[in-house]
Every structure is written in C-alpha cells, then in structure tokens.
Design a protein around this motif. Sequence first.
Motif, PDB file in Angstrom:
ATOM      1  N   ALA A   1       9.043  58.447  -0.770  1.00 41.84           N
ATOM      2  CA  ALA A   1       9.986  59.551  -0.993  1.00 41.84           C
ATOM      3  C   ALA A   1      10.654  59.426  -2.360  1.00 41.84           C
ATOM      4  N   ASP A   2      10.814  58.190  -2.862  1.00 42.27           N
ATOM      5  CA  ASP A   2      11.495  58.045  -4.156  1.00 42.27           C
ATOM      6  C   ASP A   2      10.504  57.897  -5.318  1.00 42.27           C
ATOM      7  N   ASP A   3       9.235  58.184  -5.090  1.00 37.71           N
ATOM      8  CA  ASP A   3       8.291  58.251  -6.211  1.00 37.71           C
ATOM      9  C   ASP A   3       8.764  59.327  -7.191  1.00 37.71           C
ATOM     10  N   ARG A   4       8.326  59.212  -8.428  1.00 40.97           N
ATOM     11  CA  ARG A   4       8.689  60.243  -9.413  1.00 40.97           C
ATOM     12  C   ARG A   4       8.196  61.605  -8.947  1.00 40.97           C
ATOM     13  N   PRO A   5       9.066  62.629  -9.006  1.00 39.04           N
ATOM     14  CA  PRO A   5       8.680  63.956  -8.512  1.00 39.04           C
ATOM     15  C   PRO A   5       7.413  64.495  -9.167  1.00 39.04           C
ATOM     16  N   ASP A   6       7.239  64.238 -10.467  1.00 32.51           N
ATOM     17  CA  ASP A   6       6.024  64.767 -11.115  1.00 32.51           C
ATOM     18  C   ASP A   6       4.783  64.013 -10.637  1.00 32.51           C
ATOM     19  N   PHE A   7       4.941  62.725 -10.311  1.00 30.37           N
ATOM     20  CA  PHE A   7       3.812  61.962  -9.759  1.00 30.37           C
ATOM     21  C   PHE A   7       3.427  62.520  -8.387  1.00 30.37           C
ATOM     22  N   ILE A   8       4.444  62.795  -7.571  1.00 34.68           N
ATOM     23  CA  ILE A   8       4.176  63.343  -6.229  1.00 34.68           C
ATOM     24  C   ILE A   8       3.412  64.658  -6.353  1.00 34.68           C
ATOM     25  N   ALA A   9       3.902  65.506  -7.255  1.00 39.56           N
ATOM     26  CA  ALA A   9       3.276  66.821  -7.453  1.00 39.56           C
ATOM     27  C   ALA A   9       1.828  66.670  -7.904  1.00 39.56           C
ATOM     28  N   ARG A  10       1.627  65.804  -8.883  1.00 38.03           N
ATOM     29  CA  ARG A  10       0.295  65.681  -9.466  1.00 38.03           C
ATOM     30  C   ARG A  10      -0.686  65.091  -8.466  1.00 38.03           C
ATOM     31  N   LYS A  11      -0.227  64.110  -7.667  1.00 32.49           N
ATOM     32  CA  LYS A  11      -1.158  63.540  -6.691  1.00 32.49           C
ATOM     33  C   LYS A  11      -1.502  64.569  -5.613  1.00 32.49           C
ATOM     34  N   ALA A  12      -0.488  65.326  -5.168  1.00 32.92           N
ATOM     35  CA  ALA A  12      -0.742  66.344  -4.135  1.00 32.92           C
ATOM     36  C   ALA A  12      -1.790  67.340  -4.625  1.00 32.92           C
TER      37      ALA A  12
ATOM     38  N   SER B   1      17.209  68.019  -4.979  1.00 30.95           N
ATOM     39  CA  SER B   1      18.072  68.713  -5.936  1.00 30.95           C
ATOM     40  C   SER B   1      17.261  69.658  -6.808  1.00 30.95           C
ATOM     41  N   GLU B   2      17.988  70.490  -7.533  1.00 34.27           N
ATOM     42  CA  GLU B   2      17.312  71.404  -8.448  1.00 34.27           C
ATOM     43  C   GLU B   2      16.578  70.606  -9.538  1.00 34.27           C
ATOM     44  N   ALA B   3      17.191  69.526 -10.006  1.00 32.61           N
ATOM     45  CA  ALA B   3      16.544  68.698 -11.037  1.00 32.61           C
ATOM     46  C   ALA B   3      15.229  68.121 -10.509  1.00 32.61           C
ATOM     47  N   TRP B   4      15.237  67.745  -9.245  1.00 33.28           N
ATOM     48  CA  TRP B   4      14.021  67.209  -8.630  1.00 33.28           C
ATOM     49  C   TRP B   4      12.912  68.261  -8.666  1.00 33.28           C
ATOM     50  N   ILE B   5      13.246  69.475  -8.268  1.00 36.11           N
ATOM     51  CA  ILE B   5      12.231  70.540  -8.234  1.00 36.11           C
ATOM     52  C   ILE B   5      11.719  70.847  -9.633  1.00 36.11           C
ATOM     53  N   ASN B   6      12.611  70.850 -10.577  1.00 42.18           N
ATOM     54  CA  ASN B   6      12.232  71.073 -11.970  1.00 42.18           C
ATOM     55  C   ASN B   6      11.208  70.022 -12.419  1.00 42.18           C
ATOM     56  N   HIS B   7      11.492  68.779 -12.108  1.00 42.98           N
ATOM     57  CA  HIS B   7      10.616  67.663 -12.476  1.00 42.98           C
ATOM     58  C   HIS B   7       9.267  67.778 -11.747  1.00 42.98           C
ATOM     59  N   PHE B   8       9.337  68.144 -10.482  1.00 42.30           N
ATOM     60  CA  PHE B   8       8.136  68.343  -9.653  1.00 42.30           C
ATOM     61  C   PHE B   8       7.263  69.451 -10.250  1.00 42.30           C
ATOM     62  N   ALA B   9       7.888  70.566 -10.586  1.00 42.60           N
ATOM     63  CA  ALA B   9       7.134  71.711 -11.126  1.00 42.60           C
ATOM     64  C   ALA B   9       6.506  71.364 -12.475  1.00 42.60           C
TER      65      ALA B   9
END
Lengths: 338, 338
Positions: free
Chosen positions: A65-76, A105-113
């Motif tokens: 759950a605490d992996d970097r949001p962009d890493f989570i997004a890219r692996k998915a 958070s909004e920052a998390w989603i931004n990083h994920f996107a």
Amino acid sequence: MTSQKKPPSNLPGEFEVIRKYFLPLAAAYPASLRLQDDAALLSLDQAARLVITADAVVAGVHFFADDRPDFIARKALRVNISDLAAKGAEPIGYFMTIALPSNISEAWINHFAKGLFQDQQEFGIGLLGGDTVSTPGPLTISITAIGQLPKSAIQMPQRQHAKPGDLLLMTGTLGDAALGLKLLQKTLTLESEDFYQFLTQRYWIPQPRLSLGIKLVQNNLVHAMMDISDGLLGDLQHICWASGVGAIVRSSLIPFSPATSLLCQQKPDLLETVLTGGDDYELLLSIPKETLPLIKEIAQQEQIFLNVIGEITAGKNIEVFDLLNKNYPIVVKGFQHF
Amino acid sequence: MTSQKKPPSNLPGEFEVIRKYFLPLAAAYPASLRLQDDAALLSLDQAARLVITADAVVAGVHFFADDRPDFIARKALRVNISDLAAKGAEPIGYFMTIALPSNISEAWINHFAKGLFQDQQEFGIGLLGGDTVSTPGPLTISITAIGQLPKSAIQMPQRQHAKPGDLLLMTGTLGDAALGLKLLQKTLTLESEDFYQFLTQRYWIPQPRLSLGIKLVQNNLVHAMMDISDGLLGDLQHICWASGVGAIVRSSLIPFSPATSLLCQQKPDLLETVLTGGDDYELLLSIPKETLPLIKEIAQQEQIFLNVIGEITAGKNIEVFDLLNKNYPIVVKGFQHF
C-alpha cells in the motif's frame, strides 16, 4: 450508482478528480469521448482481431500500500501490456476501474496519474474509460487492455500451440522480481545497494516485451507465447497442459542477472524461488527450430536478451536438468491466487 | 503474479474455481478461448463501432456483503448492460475481475455464477475473460462490457447531443430503487409486504432497457440517451452540461410506481429522494419532437412505460415544476462516489 456508505474522503468530488487527473490520460484518444459519456466508442474501419486482457491488483496482495503511487500505476498497467506483448498485439487502449480507500490524497492521485501517463507514452496506449469508486478496503485497480493482432499475423500465439520438437526460449533474466520481493519483505538481505536497487526495481516495474512480441507475431515466428507472471515452471506447465506436451528445461541455460547469480551462489536454495517465483513478466516462447535465426536477429535489433532454455517434448512431464544433465529435483507448482 | 500475502481460503485452487464455475459462463463464446489463455481473441469480420463501458462495485458501498450472491452478480453485470442499453449497443461480451475475501465459500461462488449465467441468457452476453484474485478487503467486482452499435445507426447517442426544443422522456418509474435502499437500511419502513418486496427488488435487480435502447438507436430516433444511475436530476445535469442546454422537468409527469406514490403521499419529503436518488437504471432520453410517435409505438411493442417528463431548453438551468406550474425548490446535486 448511489453508495450505501460514503467513506470520508480528502478528495475533491469524483467528477473533479476525473477531470483533473484522468482526463489528461484520455483526451488525446477520441474513442474515450473525453470520459464524458457512459461508454467509450471505438471505431474500427475494417475487420480486426482484438486481443483483450483483464487483470486486477490489490494493495497488500499484489503490491504494498505504501509503494510509490507511480510505481503502483505503472505495474497495474504493465501487467496488462505484458499480456498484449505475449500475444503480439498492438495496443489500442485500456479501461481502468479504481477503488480508492479514504486515506488517498489528491497528491497521491496526481502522482499515480503521472505514472500512468509516463507508461502510456512509452507503450503507445491511452485511457479510454473506467470507473472511480470508493472502498472501505484496500486500494484495488482493475485494468482491461485492448490491442489488435497485426494484419500480417496468421494467428495469435496460444498456449495450446506448442509442438514436440519446439525450442523453448525466454527473454531477459529469471527470478529477479521474486528475489526483489523477498528483499522488500525482508526475508532476504543483500549487501550491495546497487543489486538491491536492481532487484526491487525489477519487482516494482516489470518490462513488458511489447515491441519484440509484436514483431515475432507479425512475422509468424512462434507457436506458443506467454508472459512469465506466475513463475517459469508454473507458466510452462500451462503451455504443456494446453498443448498436451512435455518439456525439458536446462537450468544451466537460464539467464540470471549478476545480482541473482550472486544470491544463488551464496544461497543455492534460492534456485527454487528463481525457477518458480512470479512477477518477471518476461516472455516464454515455444518456437519451431527453423525460426530461431530470424528470432535471434529481431531480439538483437530490439536489444533484448533472448535465450534457448530447453525444448518441448512428446512426453507429459516437465523435467529440469542441471549442468551435469542430472534431474533437478523440483516440484512444479505454479502460483495460484488462492 | 505472485501474492505477497495469500489470505487463508476455503476455496479449491484458483484454476479449479475458474474451471468449475467461470468456464461454463464462457465456453459457448469462442472469443473467450475457454479462459485458457492470457487474453481473449475477438474477431470482427468487418468494420465495427464498439461501445465499451466499465463499472466496479464494492461490498458495503454498492451492495451489502450479505446480499444474495446471485443478486450481487446480476446487479454487477446489469449496471454495465444498462450502459450498453443507453448507447443502443448490441452486447458482445464482458470481462470480469473479481477480488474475493477469504470468507467466500465454494457454495457462494456457485450461487454467484448461477446469477451471471441467468443474466447472460437474458441479455445475450457471455464471459470472455477476466481475473480472479484474493483480497483482505471487501468483495470487489469490476466488469468491462463490450457491445457494438447497430449497423443502421448513424451515430451513438451521446450526452452532448441534446438540443433545445427536444422532449425529455424516461422509461419505467422513478425512485423505487432509492426507496428500496432506504428500506434495506431501515431508515424507512413500510407496512405492505408486497410493496417492500417490489421496492427492494428494484434496488437489487435493476432492469436494463436493452432491447428498447437498441431499437431506438437502430432507427435513429434519439439525440441523447443515458441511464439514470446517479439520480434523475444529477444525470439530467450531465446531459445539460455536455450539451450546453437547460431543462424543464414537470414533476407531475414523472411516473411513480404505486409503492413510491404511496410513500410520497405519506411522507412528501421523500420526493427529493425520488428525484435525486440513484440506482433506477431507467433510460433518460432527449428526442426531437417528431420522433415521439414512433418511439411510443416501439415502447408499446416492448411493453415498457415511456413518458414525456419535460423538455430541453436554451437556458442554463434545470427547473422542476410541480402540478401547479410552481418552481419546485430543489438543489440539483448528482451523486458522486466521494
């Protein structure tokens, strides 16, 4: 649809989140209708063979759950692109449903996107639609990716197309991701910071062999092809079952990275993890012998390691031979999700 | 992919669950490749306009974890079919990813799959692929449904196609599902057992207006069309925003079921729930006046209530008028998931 229970959230409203963070992933793709309608509209102006795959990932199961949001997004996204690669499909677009826990958070989603955007550029695929919902449970991402078979392909490589006498090949190196996961879980330690970075990166950001997969299928060079997501031996077993064949794997031919080599020398028991562990997302190929030279040439152009690691037999079993041609005692047990 | 943490489970292995319960949902659809490969292969032998929609539902948010498994399955599928209906798309197939908590039993999955099978028969759609994973959180189901626009359709009805002067119509009755949810949440009570059954059933098993939607689009009779999932006024606002128009809704023209009529007479405050509550999955149509007679005729053939409830204006706002042509004071606030 109406929620029964709306978890508290730090986010701006649903439509605002979609407009600010997901629309930029879709705007360049007309089929998305700018995410403003109930559905996407994908116009195909001639006959097409669509390759469609769906994979879900859950925090605490498939990633931390605490992996970097962009890493989570890219692996998915990448685990789906890897399936397209294994079928030689040219990407068209993807649909994502995401269930967000209240602490996002909004920052998390931004990083994920941003992670999604980066990989969209790299693999030439766009967001075409989806759904954003809340969950009282862990972050859960489901992606359905759509590609199409190259026009010149006679057929899609399937698990059931392997034939006795085929050569067995794999791209890249084996086991890095499984060892990377062990490092992250702290069930394994490693002194070299470089090796630690390398192995964990291989776990976090798998490298779909998309361009190679497409070229191999464009040129009708492979019989069966799949990505190694659940472990080399488990996934090879899928091919053997589907094709009604056996296989010989020569462990001495399996390419290891320097980091994995070192660890396996230090702890020979890790070889089983390497042979059966998942998350490599390298391609496993069963090819007719005569296409090997051309395949090697294409892999070289693509600058991807591609090695013969064994062969398909008329038998029923998978046998693993070591350097001395001795049977390596191993239980072939592919990963199952439960 | 390898799980970091494999929750304990009462289920047989992943592949056994797929073979026993999901393969029967896919076997009749060649594109599924019997769920035995990494991807589905959908061959389209001529040009096509694909309509694709994705929706996710989460236990405790979109349904109750102890709802009947077949009801959960059918609603998860129907909310997607409803989006196809709203675009007039003929169903092709769907992809499902399902994240199963550890307390799910084999009997539960059997019951769930039976619900999917029932609706597959009713709506002529088959399972083409997906992913089955475990979750430490609530049951989460994500479905991506694919349909195609009828050949005779000039275009897909979109939210942005409404025009001033259009008539506003809706199918069926409004508010039943929102009141059904209130009954299940016990924030509303009702003496009549029959009405209780009716309203809760409307919440559990929405009725996608698929056949009607397809005929309307086949005959190019509507400008804009969408399903009412987030409340009549909220969804109407989506159309108005996208089309840059306003609307007048005449509340006296909105069709209520006998159960909803009774409740609104007893508790006039419920009218706001009815006008803004979600989960009806009826169709909301914006049509050029001249197509009304033919639309009425088709609705009659389909034995579906279809009523004019207002009109599209050149204004910017949505106004709700009551029987005495007085402005009904209501804040138009569509449902957002967070």
